[in-house]
Motif scaffolding. Sequence first.
Motif: not given
Length: 344
Positions: A95, A99, A143, A159-160, A162-163
């Motif tokens: 992640n 970003y 992750w 995290g996913n 955001s990905i």
Amino acid sequence: MEIPAIAGVLTAEQVLATGAAIVGMQEDSGALPWFPGGHTDPWDHIESAMALSVTGFHAEAEAAYDWSRRHQRADGSWPIRTVAGRVEDANIDSNFCAYIAVGVWHHYRITGDTGFLNRMWPVVWSALELVLTYQRPDGAFRWGGDQSGAKFAEAQITGNASIFQALDCAIRIAVEMGQPEEDFILAHAALGAAFAERMDTAFEPPSEHSMDWYYPILGGAMRGERAQQHIAERWDEFVVPGWGARCVHHRPWVTGAETSELALALEALGDTADAIGLIESIQHLRDPDGSYWTGLVFSDGKRWPVEKSSWTSAAVVLAADAISRTSAANGIFRDVRQTVLDLR
């Protein structure tokens, strides 16, 4: 340029002062650490750069992106933790690496600078190509991993989510560059399906942190009635009226960044009034210099940790921009597409 403001909550002058406070934390290298003398991670570094773009500090934002360009490793990654140029944690967070796409698209939307986009496109492409190697057959992303190439099995909700947003931004950049990337489109679709069809099994169970609650909305993977119900289910667990949002559900501790991100998620759902209320509720964290303290233990009125973090200030700025719809990139969270397969 016009600076965001929220009537009755934050003036444009106050938001500009917050941007200036972030500039004051920037290292000569362009890095944006958590606070002066603290560590830099590649995700919060980008979030802080985004706030600089919104508040008109474009040269400083581009210095931050140049830091990312210069410090990207050959495999497309960045270390998880760097202090004053010294790597303290060399491992990879998928992640964190993804970003860069969100930040680059955001800055380009504000400035329209094609030269910047041309410089940063190879960085974005290399980072996302690496991130794709972390995607599991079920569509979720592991992750992280280490420098040996080993990848950790767990796929985390925050995290996913955001990905998911990062992939959407990477696809937009690729189209703008005239180089549509099929792999990004397919990965985005598979991750979207994981959120839509098997969220309870594809990812690790939600943790005690509020991020696992609101991030599917913040990252754009969840919208509509389902998202509204999802927020309502745990609202009373995390939101403390008049104080903000808890970071951890069982602790009397509200944090400015989580509150601002929740406001961004609500704004993306059209719930602007509650989003404004949340930003108003954390003005007790504002310092006279324009920066924001990370959090407050409301049971005893003590700030904790005792630090004014760049990323907390950045989250407030981004929320103010989304709510006021000021910059050309104010929809960076609101406008995430749930499917882009029509671009194939």
